[in-house]
Design a protein around this motif. Structure first.
Motif, PDB file in Angstrom:
ATOM      1  N   ILE A  56       0.898  -1.220   0.272  1.00  0.00           N
ATOM      2  CA  ILE A  56      -0.066  -0.115   0.035  1.00  0.00           C
ATOM      3  C   ILE A  56       0.837   1.277   0.115  1.00  0.00           C
ATOM      4  O   ILE A  56       1.680   1.377   1.050  1.00  0.00           O
ATOM      5  CB  ILE A  56      -0.947   0.144   1.133  1.00  0.00           C
ATOM      6  CG1 ILE A  56      -1.705  -1.469   1.278  1.00  0.00           C
ATOM      7  CG2 ILE A  56      -1.796   1.160   1.104  1.00  0.00           C
ATOM      8  CD1 ILE A  56      -2.397  -1.592   2.653  1.00  0.00           C
ATOM      9  N   ASN A 101       1.988  -1.624   4.641  1.00  0.00           N
ATOM     10  CA  ASN A 101       1.511  -0.206   4.614  1.00  0.00           C
ATOM     11  C   ASN A 101       2.646   0.917   4.716  1.00  0.00           C
ATOM     12  O   ASN A 101       3.385   0.838   5.621  1.00  0.00           O
ATOM     13  CB  ASN A 101       0.556   0.226   6.036  1.00  0.00           C
ATOM     14  CG  ASN A 101       0.167   1.537   5.774  1.00  0.00           C
ATOM     15  OD1 ASN A 101      -0.007   2.133   4.764  1.00  0.00           O
ATOM     16  ND2 ASN A 101      -0.010   2.145   6.882  1.00  0.00           N
ATOM     17  N   THR A 156       2.451   3.814   3.609  1.00  0.00           N
ATOM     18  CA  THR A 156       2.049   5.180   3.582  1.00  0.00           C
ATOM     19  C   THR A 156       2.127   5.885   4.816  1.00  0.00           C
ATOM     20  O   THR A 156       2.606   5.023   5.836  1.00  0.00           O
ATOM     21  CB  THR A 156       0.286   5.381   3.204  1.00  0.00           C
ATOM     22  OG1 THR A 156      -0.311   4.635   4.261  1.00  0.00           O
ATOM     23  CG2 THR A 156      -0.187   4.197   2.051  1.00  0.00           C
ATOM     24  N   SER A 199      -0.158   7.066   6.702  1.00  0.00           N
ATOM     25  CA  SER A 199      -1.451   7.075   7.577  1.00  0.00           C
ATOM     26  C   SER A 199      -1.604   7.014   8.680  1.00  0.00           C
ATOM     27  O   SER A 199      -2.257   7.966   9.442  1.00  0.00           O
ATOM     28  CB  SER A 199      -2.401   6.043   6.612  1.00  0.00           C
ATOM     29  OG  SER A 199      -1.771   4.537   6.984  1.00  0.00           O
ATOM     30  N   SER A 200      -0.446   6.123   9.373  1.00  0.00           N
ATOM     31  CA  SER A 200      -0.620   5.804  10.741  1.00  0.00           C
ATOM     32  C   SER A 200       0.011   7.163  11.560  1.00  0.00           C
ATOM     33  O   SER A 200      -0.332   7.160  12.707  1.00  0.00           O
ATOM     34  CB  SER A 200       0.284   4.682  11.002  1.00  0.00           C
ATOM     35  OG  SER A 200      -0.584   3.540  10.927  1.00  0.00           O
ATOM     36  N   ILE A 258      -6.379   5.084   8.583  1.00  0.00           N
ATOM     37  CA  ILE A 258      -5.908   3.947   7.763  1.00  0.00           C
ATOM     38  C   ILE A 258      -6.348   4.101   6.254  1.00  0.00           C
ATOM     39  O   ILE A 258      -7.078   4.952   5.899  1.00  0.00           O
ATOM     40  CB  ILE A 258      -6.546   2.733   8.364  1.00  0.00           C
ATOM     41  CG1 ILE A 258      -8.250   2.810   8.240  1.00  0.00           C
ATOM     42  CG2 ILE A 258      -6.180   2.421   9.615  1.00  0.00           C
ATOM     43  CD1 ILE A 258      -8.929   1.721   8.415  1.00  0.00           C
ATOM     44  N   PRO A 259      -5.566   3.186   5.388  1.00  0.00           N
ATOM     45  CA  PRO A 259      -6.048   3.313   3.947  1.00  0.00           C
ATOM     46  C   PRO A 259      -7.127   2.690   3.763  1.00  0.00           C
ATOM     47  O   PRO A 259      -7.722   1.961   4.569  1.00  0.00           O
ATOM     48  CB  PRO A 259      -4.625   2.589   3.335  1.00  0.00           C
ATOM     49  CG  PRO A 259      -3.661   2.319   4.483  1.00  0.00           C
ATOM     50  CD  PRO A 259      -4.257   2.630   5.532  1.00  0.00           C
ATOM     51  N   CYS A 314       0.881  -8.617   8.768  1.00  0.00           N
ATOM     52  CA  CYS A 314       0.376  -7.178   8.507  1.00  0.00           C
ATOM     53  C   CYS A 314       1.574  -6.182   8.893  1.00  0.00           C
ATOM     54  O   CYS A 314       2.052  -6.298  10.269  1.00  0.00           O
ATOM     55  CB  CYS A 314      -0.821  -6.618   8.890  1.00  0.00           C
ATOM     56  SG  CYS A 314      -2.222  -7.576   8.283  1.00  0.00           S
ATOM     57  N   ASP A 352       3.257  -2.326   9.268  1.00  0.00           N
ATOM     58  CA  ASP A 352       3.245  -0.815   9.086  1.00  0.00           C
ATOM     59  C   ASP A 352       4.592  -0.208   9.249  1.00  0.00           C
ATOM     60  O   ASP A 352       5.333  -0.413  10.339  1.00  0.00           O
ATOM     61  CB  ASP A 352       2.481  -0.447  10.200  1.00  0.00           C
ATOM     62  CG  ASP A 352       1.962   0.994   9.811  1.00  0.00           C
ATOM     63  OD1 ASP A 352       2.442   1.797   9.011  1.00  0.00           O
ATOM     64  OD2 ASP A 352       1.249   1.482  10.552  1.00  0.00           O
ATOM     65  N   PHE A 396      -2.723   1.563  11.695  1.00  0.00           N
ATOM     66  CA  PHE A 396      -3.192   0.373  10.864  1.00  0.00           C
ATOM     67  C   PHE A 396      -3.096  -0.848  11.492  1.00  0.00           C
ATOM     68  O   PHE A 396      -3.735  -1.947  11.091  1.00  0.00           O
ATOM     69  CB  PHE A 396      -2.031   0.461   9.616  1.00  0.00           C
ATOM     70  CG  PHE A 396      -1.966  -0.422   8.655  1.00  0.00           C
ATOM     71  CD1 PHE A 396      -2.786  -0.741   7.785  1.00  0.00           C
ATOM     72  CD2 PHE A 396      -0.966  -1.762   8.945  1.00  0.00           C
ATOM     73  CE1 PHE A 396      -2.638  -1.870   6.632  1.00  0.00           C
ATOM     74  CE2 PHE A 396      -0.875  -2.443   7.865  1.00  0.00           C
ATOM     75  CZ  PHE A 396      -1.863  -2.507   6.980  1.00  0.00           C
ATOM     76  N   CYS A 452      -6.030  -3.749  11.665  1.00  0.00           N
ATOM     77  CA  CYS A 452      -5.500  -5.374  10.985  1.00  0.00           C
ATOM     78  C   CYS A 452      -6.040  -6.322  11.878  1.00  0.00           C
ATOM     79  O   CYS A 452      -6.631  -7.396  11.552  1.00  0.00           O
ATOM     80  CB  CYS A 452      -4.232  -5.422  10.938  1.00  0.00           C
ATOM     81  SG  CYS A 452      -3.908  -4.431   9.113  1.00  0.00           S
TER      82      CYS A 452
END
Length: 293
Positions: free
Chosen positions: A140, A207, A209, A211-212, A217-218, A231, A233, A243, A247
């Protein structure tokens, strides 16, 4: 004047000096390490002046990794492939050698977590070791952090297919095109909004990105996660990131943030500078216990 330093903007949050000090103490090396706040206008001059004086090695962080790539007279294969540099070493002939340890740091952390086995397979999605099963990986994000991670996965993990999703689709397309140009066809992309229609189940979701960092979150559907999906991050903090929290809520029991990657990539930078690979776990445990204390 310090022998080692990290260059970036912002830089006050950097843990590079603390990590280097812990590594150096273990090995018995006594060298100073500084934080260098630089701008786009003075980065090149300050970096060159650092190495003209007593500088022996530098870490490069956001947003100067791609710029640093063009400032090095010699490059490792990792840096050439990633087309970015996060570690520089001054060689005996004063030439600057550029390396990129982000990818090997990421892969090393996956191995530390036992998410990659000795045969460089990601642990299968079933409890059975079905090596004929295609391993799907979801990345992502298609920003600066994504390329090094993507290339590390492509060059390390066998029998995998990587899907990239990104809010800005053309960035994902550019990244896929680059991978195809250098010979990696087992990678594709799709608009983030189409992921909900995707029927793939993923062995690993990364992840990459920011975002966190802003506690979001995406926009990904929970249907892509199974209890055995790993998962990861890239962002890290004392508590679970947003994130990782999401998950876990949707069934993943194998989650990790990016603190291990931070320490692992620093260890490989230390190896480049000193030809010694320091211990990662003591430093990782120390950082984890002191985050935001």
């Amino acid at each position: 004047m310090s022998a080692f330093a990290v260059f970036g903007n912002p830089i006050e949050h950097s843990k590079s000096a603390e990590i280097y000090a812990l590594f150096a103490n273990e090995i018995g090396i006594k060298k100073e390490y500084d934080l260098k706040l630089v701008s786009k206008n003075n980065f090149e001059n300050l970096l060159y002046n650092f190495f003209k004086l007593d500088g022996l090695g530098a870490n490069i962080t956001t947003p100067f990794k791609e710029h640093a790539y063009f400032l090095c007279q010699k490059l490792t294969e990792r840096a050439k492939t990633a087309r970015s540099v996060n570690t520089i070493k001054k060689l005996n002939n004063k030439i600057l050698l550029g390396d990129n340890t982000d990818g090997i740091g990421f892969i090393s952390d996956l191995k530390r977590l036992n998410w990659i086995n000795n045969n460089n397979h990601i642990t299968a999605m079933t409890h059975h070791d079905n090596k004929s099963m295609k391993i799907n990986i979801l990345l992502i994000g298609a920003g600066g952090a994504s390329k090094g991670i993507l290339l590390a996965l492509l060059t390390t993990v066998v029998e995998c297919y990587i899907h990239i999703v990104n809010r800005t689709f053309h960035k994902a397309q550019t990244l896929v095109s680059y991978c195809h140009e250098i010979g990696y066809k087992n990678v594709s992309c799709m608009p983030l909004c189409e992921l909900a229609d995707n029927t793939n189940k993923y062995s690993l979701i990364v992840n990459a990105t920011t975002s966190s960092m802003i506690n979001t979150i995406p926009k990904i559907p929970p249907t892509i996660i199974t209890p055995l999906t790993k998962c990861y991050d890239l962002f890290y903090q004392k508590q679970d990131t947003s994130f990782i929290t999401w998950c876990k809520k949707h069934g993943s029991i194998h989650c990790s943030d990016g603190l291990g990657m931070l320490v692992e990539q620093a260890a490989h930078a230390f190896l480049l500078w000193h030809n010694l690979l320091p211990s990662v776990n003591p430093v990782l445990n120390h950082l984890r216990s002191t985050l935001y204390v």
